[in-house]
Design an enzyme around this catalytic site. Sequence first.
Site, PDB file in Angstrom:
ATOM      1  N   CYS A   1      38.189   8.002  71.741  1.00 51.63           N
ATOM      2  CA  CYS A   1      37.438   9.086  71.104  1.00 51.63           C
ATOM      3  C   CYS A   1      38.315  10.313  70.959  1.00 51.63           C
ATOM      4  O   CYS A   1      39.007  10.700  71.888  1.00 51.63           O
ATOM      5  CB  CYS A   1      36.205   9.422  71.944  1.00 51.63           C
ATOM      6  SG  CYS A   1      35.280  10.836  71.344  1.00 51.63           S
ATOM      7  N   GLY A   2      38.269  10.936  69.792  1.00 52.20           N
ATOM      8  CA  GLY A   2      39.044  12.142  69.585  1.00 52.20           C
ATOM      9  C   GLY A   2      38.253  13.411  69.741  1.00 52.20           C
ATOM     10  O   GLY A   2      38.784  14.493  69.567  1.00 52.20           O
TER      11      GLY A   2
END
Length: 273
Positions: free
Chosen positions: A117-118
């Site tokens: 996840c960014g």
Amino acid sequence: MPPDPQAGRGRRTVTVHGRDDGGRTTDGRAEDWLAEEAPVEVRYNGEPFAVMMATPVDLEDFAWGFSLSEGRVDGADRIDGVDVQARLEGFVVDIDAPSASPPEPGDARLLPGRSGCGLCGSRRLEEVLQVPARVSDGPLLDSDALQRACMALEDFQPLNASTGAMHAAAWASTDGRILRVREDVGRHNALDKLLGSLVREGVDLRAGFVLVSSRASYEMVTKAARLGVGVLAAVSAPTALAVDLARACGLTLAGFVRPGRQVIYSHPQRLDV
């Protein structure tokens, strides 16, 4: 396969039980390589900013790429140094960047960022979607450049070859020769590591293209565009938002780049097809 300068790093072995197609069992005598992921605390001038889950190799490259692709600093000359320290719980990466003011108490990414996840830890909508500035024209790629890089990518992924759990981000020349690769369990981290390594050496990011072994989400487009990359190619699909952003900022986005196939979603003028 190119030599692995980090052999033994980023992976470790465990004893496993298994059975092959002939019904033979290993009875706990076999070993399997596993990808490493560890908490990496990112600090600016000693102040905590984020905790990311990452493969603990090339962390200096990660620090530079993360700082620039996340907009924490506005140029490579704003980073004076990076200190990487191993701790019992993980790693601390302290970035000496006087112009990166410490976040307000409510703005810090105090939540851990998962390896896939960014965005984990972002607390406001404004942090999530930021349209990057328009990238400059160029480069013009050879008609077979994307295919050539795609077919060679696997040979440049030593950690993935042994663990099967790594993403890769590659930098390739305009004729499709892969010049550099970084690997990580997180696709965003792999891209940050690649971009950071290129910026640290002063590589002209208009003189080639980036190929990633993952889908092209809008965060990947944003990170590439912020550093002036003109062409981003992905072996999997883009998201609709990624295409919208690529079209808005002038980035050429290619998806489903696989042997015999590629789909251009934005600004095809950079591809000689």
